[in-house]
Design a protein around this motif. Sequence first.
Motif, short mmCIF file in Angstrom:
data_model
loop_
_atom_site.label_atom_id
_atom_site.label_comp_id
_atom_site.label_asym_id
_atom_site.label_seq_id
_atom_site.Cartn_x
_atom_site.Cartn_y
_atom_site.Cartn_z
N LEU A 1 16.36 61.11 -5.78
CA LEU A 1 15.36 59.52 -5.59
C LEU A 1 14.20 60.17 -4.74
N ARG A 2 13.24 59.21 -4.94
CA ARG A 2 12.16 59.11 -4.41
C ARG A 2 12.10 57.44 -4.62
N GLY A 3 12.77 57.15 -3.31
CA GLY A 3 13.11 55.40 -3.12
C GLY A 3 12.99 54.56 -1.98
N PRO A 4 13.63 53.44 -1.78
CA PRO A 4 13.96 52.94 -0.54
C PRO A 4 15.64 53.12 -0.08
N GLY A 5 15.76 53.44 1.14
CA GLY A 5 17.14 54.11 1.43
C GLY A 5 18.18 52.77 1.22
N HIS A 6 17.97 51.63 0.70
CA HIS A 6 19.10 51.19 0.67
C HIS A 6 19.60 51.03 -0.77
N CYS A 7 18.43 52.60 -1.82
CA CYS A 7 19.04 52.58 -3.01
C CYS A 7 20.11 53.80 -2.97
N ALA A 8 19.61 54.44 -2.18
CA ALA A 8 20.34 56.00 -1.68
C ALA A 8 21.74 55.91 -2.00
N LYS A 9 22.89 54.39 -2.39
CA LYS A 9 23.62 54.06 -2.79
C LYS A 9 24.03 54.92 -4.29
N GLU B 1 18.71 53.54 14.65
CA GLU B 1 19.96 53.37 14.91
C GLU B 1 20.21 52.83 13.15
N HIS B 2 20.11 52.25 12.05
CA HIS B 2 19.76 52.22 11.00
C HIS B 2 19.75 53.10 10.31
N ALA B 3 19.05 54.11 10.40
CA ALA B 3 18.78 55.23 9.89
C ALA B 3 19.36 56.54 9.55
N ILE B 4 19.89 56.34 11.28
CA ILE B 4 21.00 57.56 11.51
C ILE B 4 21.94 57.64 10.93
N ALA B 5 22.41 55.85 10.52
CA ALA B 5 23.96 55.43 10.14
C ALA B 5 24.07 55.59 8.32
N PHE C 1 13.16 62.41 3.83
CA PHE C 1 13.82 61.89 5.76
C PHE C 1 12.98 60.13 6.34
N ILE C 2 12.19 60.31 6.11
CA ILE C 2 11.62 59.31 6.60
C ILE C 2 11.71 57.68 5.25
N HIS C 3 12.10 58.12 4.56
CA HIS C 3 11.56 57.39 3.77
C HIS C 3 13.26 56.81 3.94
#
Length: 369
Positions: free
Chosen positions: A142-150, A187-191, A161-163
């Motif tokens: 997936l190349r997309g927003p972090g919230h879609c990684a679920k 902190e959110h990115a780390i979580a 990683f930056i994304h």
Amino acid sequence: MIPIEQPESVPSLVDCSIGLGGYRERMTDSVSDAPTAIIESLGRHGIGAVHSTSATWEEYWTFLQLARENGGPSISGGGAALTDESPASHRLRWVTSLDDIKRAVATSRTEGFGWVTVQSSSTDFISAVAAESQRNGVRMALRGPGHCAKHLSPGDVFLGFIHLLSTSAFDHPVDALLEWATEEATEHAIAVARELGENGVGVTTELVSHRRAVFIREGLKTPFLETLEPILPHTRHIREMNRPGGYLAGKHELKRATGLSEPNRLTSKRAQISWGKVLEACEATHRELTLLPGTRSPQITTVPGYSLKEELSLLAHLGCPLDYVLDAATTRARTFFDIPDDSSHRLSAETNESEDPTTYLLSLRRKVV
């Protein structure tokens, strides 16, 4: 400085995020020029395998055949990335229906890729591709927003990683970096990174290419830039910027040809602060997730092969131990992508006397055993 134990030799390296082609300036140019140059560059710098995240069919089959004929790297992945938005590149496949998704996933399975790459900001689209992929035993990148990684499953991979904090799959590199501006965001990115680690999802690094896309001037002195010209002809504008009196003209031509330009002074300062937070998060989580070194080369001033050694040097510089960095780019990457071991080639450093791990990593070269 604490002495660093440097192995006498290491297995050939794996670039976990790479392109297989460039572009032709003239229709009379050979379609094999770019992949040939990429394969030569990868071999020069000791890359034994790659994972392709987006390529046209022409690029994939040409690269595969040339690699077979010339002792090039093993290839994982392949084919165009799926998107539900108007494609910005011929390496994207525009998908508009569930039947399109089914055909795309079936093609990936039939061709033996075992992977499908998705570039999208839509949770519904990503979820639909993920479901179809799981039904067919195909893994997803997936190349997309972090919230879609679920929507990623164990064994899948999140690209860049930056994304982890991006809000769009098509964010400008500057905008993606500025998402890291606050402590709360970091902190959110780390979580998110830790959750992906717990779920068995890999995350590619792609740090050097992202930084060079923002701070273009930093890449002007990159070694082996001349080897990029057969792949990305506009690299000549970078070389022009290096010549006495040629900086402004080269800069103008580069922007005209590619749209690339550096941010203004204020934005640049904010981006530098955000960059520090990216490295902080990467260092804080590298033991808790499957971090996969990838370059997204060839890109502007990121040379196939050499850029992976730059990526590994950056990881070592931010605090990752040398043994961790080497394992990430060899055994861990091959295991994650199911790439067979390459016992016929190993790498050795031109120098192992320096206590600086970056010197060791940048000097790695292939030797036949």
